[in-house]
Scaffold this motif. Structure first.
Motif, PDB file in Angstrom:
ATOM      1  N   VAL A 141      17.214   3.375  -6.687  1.00  0.00           N
ATOM      2  CA  VAL A 141      18.675   3.376  -6.686  1.00  0.00           C
ATOM      3  C   VAL A 141      19.150   2.056  -6.080  1.00  0.00           C
ATOM      4  O   VAL A 141      18.803   1.721  -4.939  1.00  0.00           O
ATOM      5  CB  VAL A 141      19.234   4.567  -5.891  1.00  0.00           C
ATOM      6  N   GLN A 142      19.949   1.327  -6.845  1.00  0.00           N
ATOM      7  CA  GLN A 142      20.423   0.016  -6.409  1.00  0.00           C
ATOM      8  C   GLN A 142      21.668   0.144  -5.535  1.00  0.00           C
ATOM      9  O   GLN A 142      22.590   0.879  -5.855  1.00  0.00           O
ATOM     10  CB  GLN A 142      20.758  -0.854  -7.634  1.00  0.00           C
ATOM     11  N   GLU A 143      21.679  -0.590  -4.422  1.00  0.00           N
ATOM     12  CA  GLU A 143      22.897  -0.675  -3.632  1.00  0.00           C
ATOM     13  C   GLU A 143      23.963  -1.437  -4.417  1.00  0.00           C
ATOM     14  O   GLU A 143      23.656  -2.346  -5.195  1.00  0.00           O
ATOM     15  CB  GLU A 143      22.619  -1.386  -2.307  1.00  0.00           C
TER      16      GLU A 143
ATOM     17  N   VAL B 165       0.875  -1.174   0.000  1.00  0.00           N
ATOM     18  CA  VAL B 165       0.000   0.000   0.000  1.00  0.00           C
ATOM     19  C   VAL B 165       0.908   1.218   0.000  1.00  0.00           C
ATOM     20  O   VAL B 165       1.696   1.410   0.936  1.00  0.00           O
ATOM     21  CB  VAL B 165      -0.932   0.016   1.220  1.00  0.00           C
ATOM     22  N   ASP B 166       0.819   2.032  -1.056  1.00  0.00           N
ATOM     23  CA  ASP B 166       1.739   3.158  -1.211  1.00  0.00           C
ATOM     24  C   ASP B 166       1.236   4.387  -0.453  1.00  0.00           C
ATOM     25  O   ASP B 166       0.175   4.363   0.175  1.00  0.00           O
ATOM     26  CB  ASP B 166       1.929   3.469  -2.702  1.00  0.00           C
ATOM     27  N   THR B 167       1.999   5.470  -0.539  1.00  0.00           N
ATOM     28  CA  THR B 167       1.668   6.682   0.208  1.00  0.00           C
ATOM     29  C   THR B 167       0.372   7.330  -0.252  1.00  0.00           C
ATOM     30  O   THR B 167      -0.187   8.163   0.470  1.00  0.00           O
ATOM     31  CB  THR B 167       2.815   7.712   0.081  1.00  0.00           C
TER      32      THR B 167
ATOM     33  N   LYS C 233      14.075   6.995  -4.178  1.00  0.00           N
ATOM     34  CA  LYS C 233      14.450   8.360  -3.824  1.00  0.00           C
ATOM     35  C   LYS C 233      13.245   9.203  -3.447  1.00  0.00           C
ATOM     36  O   LYS C 233      13.339  10.133  -2.650  1.00  0.00           O
ATOM     37  CB  LYS C 233      15.217   9.012  -4.983  1.00  0.00           C
ATOM     38  N   SER C 234      12.079   8.874  -4.021  1.00  0.00           N
ATOM     39  CA  SER C 234      10.873   9.637  -3.727  1.00  0.00           C
ATOM     40  C   SER C 234      10.116   9.111  -2.517  1.00  0.00           C
ATOM     41  O   SER C 234       9.200   9.767  -2.012  1.00  0.00           O
ATOM     42  CB  SER C 234       9.941   9.624  -4.942  1.00  0.00           C
TER      43      SER C 234
END
Length: 334
Positions: A272-274, A164-166, A263-264
């Protein structure tokens, strides 16, 4: 490397096909230690209502435990429609249990091996897709809902998970398989409020080639390229509110899990991949759950070759993501 990866996938599927079908009659056992269970893609639901752990995964079966030490099962819990696209004996991969509002949901990959949807090079693509079943109880049975399918029939999709997103909306996050697109992706699609179907079109989150840690030899064998496989996404939010996703690919022939961060802070990313894997070699398809005592753990599986057959075994690791990143600790022995 494409041919080698394909042959590896075929050998694994061939060795374990009988365990993937919901129609196989399981041998019911009691008080089984976790390390004595053979199971791919283990997913554990800690259900406070019943003070019970429910573990499922590939094969469509369910194990139950009160303490994570001794397990009882397996029992079949998925009841699919034999007249649907899945056919009468679908293979079931990577099943997950999610409690949402007043229901329990079964996210899984179903494959109808009798239906071929495409041929890409040497890869014959079978009808395979992520789908959602529902139950009033954690231990099922889980049955179909309104929509006959959630994702396009001409694309092989797998390893659907729930988030469930923001925006307050529920989503399925899943993989679009590399066997067809030759560069596996992880995508999202909005779900109806009761999860009974999907809404609109899917959206790309990232591709397998975005990984800085996965590797395979390129076609000319002169260069090293990112692996093409995306597998087993699972979402989490750190103590600082950062949205993360663990997912699995390969480093040559070693199953390996990495992590990416948005990032958002939403599914839309950018992701962004570690640079380095998150777990030791030969562990992957992880998920996170909180024990009934409040401790966070990661469930994964490992591969082991036994008499020429690939076996998969569940494992637990301690984890900490109370800060800004997910940190995987030592193996957890209940």
């Amino acid at each position: 490397m494409v041919k080698k990866a394909f042959l590896l996938a075929v050998s694994i599927v061939g060795a374990l096909t009988s365990g993937f079908s919901q129609n196989r009659v399981p041998v019911f056992r009691q008080d089984v230690p976790l390390d004595s269970i053979r199971l791919s893609d283990p997913c554990i639901l800690a259900d406070k209502k019943n003070a019970t752990y429910y573990m499922t995964g590939t094969g469509g079966m369910l194990w139950k435990s009160k303490d994570l030490k001794k397990w009882t099962g397996p029992v079949a819990i998925a009841q699919t429609d034999p007249n649907s696209w899945m056919g009468p004996m679908p293979m079931i991969w990577a099943a997950e249990l999610h409690q949402y509002k007043d229901k329990y949901y079964y996210f899984a990959t179903f494959t109808n091996r009798a239906v071929k949807i495409d041929t890409v090079g040497e890869n014959i693509i079978e009808r395979r897709a992520s789908h959602v079943l529902v139950s009033d109880k954690a231990e099922g049975p889980y049955v179909p809902m309104k929509d006959p399918m959630y994702l396009p029939a001409d694309k092989p999709t797998l390893d659907g998970t729930f988030w469930v997103d923001t925006d307050g909306k529920p989503y399925m996050v899943y993989c679009y398989e590399w066997l067809q697109n030759l560069n596996g992706t992880i995508e999202k699609i909005e779900l109806k409020p009761d999860l009974s179907g999907s809404v609109g079109e899917s959206k790309l989150l990232f591709r397998a080639s975005d990984s800085p840690w996965s590797r395979e030899n390129s076609k000319d064998k002169a260069k090293i390229a990112p692996n093409k496989v995306t597998d087993g996404p699972w979402l989490f939010r750190t103590g600082t509110g950062r949205l993360g996703m663990i997912w699995t690919s390969w480093i040559y022939d070693v199953y390996t899990q990495g992590v990416a961060y948005s990032k958002s802070g939403t599914l839309d990313g950018p992701w962004v991949q570690e640079k380095e894997p998150i777990t030791p070699p030969n562990y992957g398809h992880g998920m996170l759950f909180k024990t009934l005592e409040g401790k966070w753990l990661m469930s994964v599986h490992s591969h082991k070759s036994v008499n020429g057959r690939t076996m998969r075994y569940p494992h637990l690791f301690e984890v900490d993501f109370s800060g800004d990143k997910l940190v995987v600790g030592k193996p957890y022995l209940p």
